[in-house]
Design a protein around this motif. Sequence first.
Motif, PDB file in Angstrom:
ATOM      1  N   ALA A  27       2.620 -15.044 -33.940  1.00 36.61           N
ATOM      2  CA  ALA A  27       2.994 -14.202 -32.908  1.00 36.61           C
ATOM      3  C   ALA A  27       2.393 -14.954 -31.582  1.00 36.61           C
ATOM      4  O   ALA A  27       2.719 -14.676 -30.457  1.00 36.61           O
ATOM      5  N   ALA A  28       1.192 -15.559 -31.862  1.00 37.33           N
ATOM      6  CA  ALA A  28       0.391 -16.164 -30.760  1.00 37.33           C
ATOM      7  C   ALA A  28       1.100 -17.698 -30.645  1.00 37.33           C
ATOM      8  O   ALA A  28       1.521 -17.821 -29.352  1.00 37.33           O
ATOM      9  N   ASN A  90       6.690 -20.966 -19.499  1.00 40.80           N
ATOM     10  CA  ASN A  90       6.522 -20.193 -20.770  1.00 40.80           C
ATOM     11  C   ASN A  90       7.167 -18.455 -20.236  1.00 40.80           C
ATOM     12  O   ASN A  90       7.619 -18.597 -19.018  1.00 40.80           O
ATOM     13  N   ALA A  91       7.066 -17.532 -21.287  1.00 40.51           N
ATOM     14  CA  ALA A  91       7.660 -16.163 -20.902  1.00 40.51           C
ATOM     15  C   ALA A  91       6.976 -15.652 -19.942  1.00 40.51           C
ATOM     16  O   ALA A  91       7.693 -15.160 -19.090  1.00 40.51           O
ATOM     17  N   THR A  92       5.557 -16.007 -19.907  1.00 43.29           N
ATOM     18  CA  THR A  92       4.898 -15.445 -18.479  1.00 43.29           C
ATOM     19  C   THR A  92       5.484 -15.861 -17.405  1.00 43.29           C
ATOM     20  O   THR A  92       5.767 -14.950 -16.306  1.00 43.29           O
ATOM     21  N   HIS A 119       3.485  -6.243 -23.159  1.00 49.06           N
ATOM     22  CA  HIS A 119       2.463  -7.240 -23.145  1.00 49.06           C
ATOM     23  C   HIS A 119       2.030  -7.454 -21.749  1.00 49.06           C
ATOM     24  O   HIS A 119       2.929  -7.297 -20.989  1.00 49.06           O
ATOM     25  N   SER A 121       2.106  -9.521 -19.691  1.00 54.12           N
ATOM     26  CA  SER A 121       2.941 -10.611 -19.012  1.00 54.12           C
ATOM     27  C   SER A 121       4.132  -9.956 -18.428  1.00 54.12           C
ATOM     28  O   SER A 121       4.839 -10.279 -17.634  1.00 54.12           O
ATOM     29  N   ASN A 171       4.437  -7.029 -29.511  1.00 55.14           N
ATOM     30  CA  ASN A 171       3.542  -8.112 -30.165  1.00 55.14           C
ATOM     31  C   ASN A 171       2.616  -7.588 -30.792  1.00 55.14           C
ATOM     32  O   ASN A 171       1.731  -8.085 -31.716  1.00 55.14           O
ATOM     33  N   ASP A 196      12.108  -8.855 -22.395  1.00 57.52           N
ATOM     34  CA  ASP A 196      11.069  -9.773 -22.812  1.00 57.52           C
ATOM     35  C   ASP A 196      11.181 -10.098 -24.424  1.00 57.52           C
ATOM     36  O   ASP A 196      11.162  -9.410 -25.364  1.00 57.52           O
ATOM     37  N   ALA A 198       9.876 -12.779 -26.017  1.00 54.99           N
ATOM     38  CA  ALA A 198       8.884 -13.381 -26.384  1.00 54.99           C
ATOM     39  C   ALA A 198       8.857 -13.312 -28.047  1.00 54.99           C
ATOM     40  O   ALA A 198       8.606 -14.408 -28.839  1.00 54.99           O
ATOM     41  N   GLN A 199       8.778 -12.394 -28.537  1.00 55.52           N
ATOM     42  CA  GLN A 199       8.753 -12.015 -30.032  1.00 55.52           C
ATOM     43  C   GLN A 199      10.117 -11.900 -30.798  1.00 55.52           C
ATOM     44  O   GLN A 199       9.994 -11.725 -32.006  1.00 55.52           O
ATOM     45  N   SER A 219       9.453 -17.900 -24.718  1.00 53.99           N
ATOM     46  CA  SER A 219       8.669 -19.090 -24.865  1.00 53.99           C
ATOM     47  C   SER A 219       9.082 -20.151 -25.475  1.00 53.99           C
ATOM     48  O   SER A 219       9.289 -19.749 -27.060  1.00 53.99           O
ATOM     49  N   HIS A 221       7.103 -22.470 -27.146  1.00 50.15           N
ATOM     50  CA  HIS A 221       6.109 -22.506 -28.386  1.00 50.15           C
ATOM     51  C   HIS A 221       6.065 -21.558 -29.252  1.00 50.15           C
ATOM     52  O   HIS A 221       5.279 -21.614 -30.357  1.00 50.15           O
ATOM     53  N   LYS A 222       6.389 -20.421 -29.276  1.00 51.83           N
ATOM     54  CA  LYS A 222       6.632 -19.272 -30.462  1.00 51.83           C
ATOM     55  C   LYS A 222       7.758 -19.722 -31.257  1.00 51.83           C
ATOM     56  O   LYS A 222       7.834 -18.888 -32.296  1.00 51.83           O
ATOM     57  N   ARG A 357      -5.400 -12.924 -35.599  1.00 50.19           N
ATOM     58  CA  ARG A 357      -5.860 -12.546 -34.258  1.00 50.19           C
ATOM     59  C   ARG A 357      -6.691 -11.196 -34.198  1.00 50.19           C
ATOM     60  O   ARG A 357      -6.135 -10.340 -34.933  1.00 50.19           O
ATOM     61  N   ARG A 377      -4.764  -8.425 -36.159  1.00 52.23           N
ATOM     62  CA  ARG A 377      -3.345  -8.889 -36.214  1.00 52.23           C
ATOM     63  C   ARG A 377      -3.004  -9.861 -37.362  1.00 52.23           C
ATOM     64  O   ARG A 377      -3.401 -10.993 -37.140  1.00 52.23           O
TER      65      ARG A 377
HETATM   66  N1  7TS Z   1       5.582 -11.046 -24.033  1.00 49.49           N
HETATM   67  C1  7TS Z   1       5.315 -11.014 -25.459  1.00 49.49           C
HETATM   68  C2  7TS Z   1       5.897  -9.763 -25.886  1.00 49.49           C
HETATM   69  C3  7TS Z   1       4.377 -11.755 -25.877  1.00 49.49           C
HETATM   70  O1  7TS Z   1       3.944 -11.278 -27.305  1.00 49.49           O
HETATM   71  C4  7TS Z   1       3.617 -12.852 -25.309  1.00 49.49           C
HETATM   72  C5  7TS Z   1       2.585 -13.643 -26.059  1.00 49.49           C
HETATM   73  C6  7TS Z   1       4.122 -13.119 -23.881  1.00 49.49           C
HETATM   74  C7  7TS Z   1       5.039 -12.156 -23.497  1.00 49.49           C
HETATM   75  C8  7TS Z   1       3.502 -14.184 -23.301  1.00 49.49           C
HETATM   76  O2  7TS Z   1       3.887 -15.560 -23.849  1.00 49.49           O
HETATM   77  P1  7TS Z   1       3.556 -16.879 -23.220  1.00 49.49           P
HETATM   78  O3  7TS Z   1       4.045 -17.899 -23.972  1.00 49.49           O
HETATM   79  O4  7TS Z   1       3.683 -16.920 -21.763  1.00 49.49           O
HETATM   80  O5  7TS Z   1       1.905 -16.850 -23.366  1.00 49.49           O
HETATM   81  N2  7TS Z   1       1.990 -13.095 -26.970  1.00 49.49           N
HETATM   82  C9  7TS Z   1       0.805 -13.271 -27.586  1.00 49.49           C
HETATM   83  C10 7TS Z   1       0.097 -12.864 -28.554  1.00 49.49           C
HETATM   84  O6  7TS Z   1       0.889 -11.626 -29.151  1.00 49.49           O
HETATM   85  N3  7TS Z   1      -0.876 -13.317 -28.938  1.00 49.49           N
HETATM   86  O7  7TS Z   1      -0.918 -14.729 -28.143  1.00 49.49           O
HETATM   87  C11 7TS Z   1       0.092 -14.590 -27.464  1.00 49.49           C
END
Ligand code: 7TS
Length: 407
Positions: A27-28, A90-92, A119, A121, A171, A196, A198-199, A219, A221-222, A357, A377
């Motif tokens: 998830a990271a 990235n998602a952020t 999150h 972000s 997440n 969002d 990302a997950q 993102s 990278h996930k 984590r 987690r």
């Molecule tokens: N949204 C969610 C739901 C996330 O889990 C994360 C990152 C982000 C946005 C941001 O993603 P990024 O790629 O821009 O950093 N989540 C996590 C996590 O759960 N552990 O490390 C990063």
Amino acid sequence: MTAQDTAIRSDFPLLAANPALAYLDSAATAQKPACVLDAVRGFYERDNANPLRGLYDLSVRATDAYENARETVRSFINAESAEEIVFTRNATESLNLVAGSFGSLLTPGDEIVVTILEHHSNLLPWQQAARRAGACLRFVECTPEGEITEAAFRAALCDRTRIVAMTHISNVLGVKNDIRRFAAIAHEYGAVFVCDGAQSVPHIPVDVRVLDVDFLAFSGHKMCGPMGIGVLYGKKALLRKMPPFLFGGEMIEYVTRKDATWAELPHKFEAGTVNAAGAVGLAAAIGYYRRIGFDTIVERERRLSEAAFALLRDIPRLRLLGPADAASHHGIFTFTVDGVHPHDIAAILDSDGVCVRAGHHCAQPLMEHLGVTSTARASLAFYNTEDELIRLAESLRHVRERMGYRQ
Ligand code: 7TS
């Protein structure tokens, strides 16, 4: 290990080189298959030039590689047009782009709705947008298991709601929101819906037209892609209305001493030299997902989730947070162990070669809502194996004893 486990793991150089490691922190960020590493290297070896700038053949090749990657992303999430795919870091950054740009169109008294699951972000950019516009930020609370109910959601909306921002999969708890239903309700109120992903995008098929979301952030990278490349999907009509987020090279049509006009979509939102190698790597990751197949990915992760849930529930004095059934965890298991700080849990697991984590997982308001300050987690991906989960459980059984407790 099954034959399928062995075949999949041999695609990942880091996993193949570290058979004793149980990587349970996807998830990271996810591990990268060789085809993604090769694609990034191949771009720099064969096609490297600044895309969208030169008129010579090499630069055209770089541009084609970048734009082909955009088309691959478009078809992966079934967007109508490649103009709706904006590459970000990235998602952020994707969420900051929507909140900064679409958020600048808000006026005092408008309302933004987020959920308590977000999150940081998908929270901080909206806090800032609300502050700048004089808008009100409202929260939808979740049940103790992490569910957002339709009643709680409807109670937060009103005719002043302009934006709803919601995570697809949490997440922290792994719960999945029914985005299609919530987006439809947001639209009843005339609000735009920001998802969002990302997950979710790395784990389940996401079709922006089926979900009917206005924006989707995720993102690379996930989902086995490189770090430093992310995606913002936005409906064309909305992206057209929005001002640029960053200003500079590549995003203009014409510049005078005092003013400028903007390039067409999606370039209006891609100021400066782009991460073409990252985009090519993300396209290779999508190609890899297609070869493995989402049916296989979803089925493997479902089986792993069942196994993890059963193993963790069996461990004395371990408290698993979130949903009461395995399937609703979507591979994310957040827990505490009585009397042991989550950082100590992670350190002890690390000494047994198990990567998890610990901390607040960038979701401090949710932690507060759940009545904890931090948790450990474990999070899974399709390349994990049941054997790794058994090693996780075995190590967890000894955590209290290693901290000096008798039982
Ligand atoms: N949204 C969610 C739901 C996330 O889990 C994360 C990152 C982000 C946005 C941001 O993603 P990024 O790629 O821009 O950093 N989540 C996590 C996590 O759960 N552990 O490390 C990063």
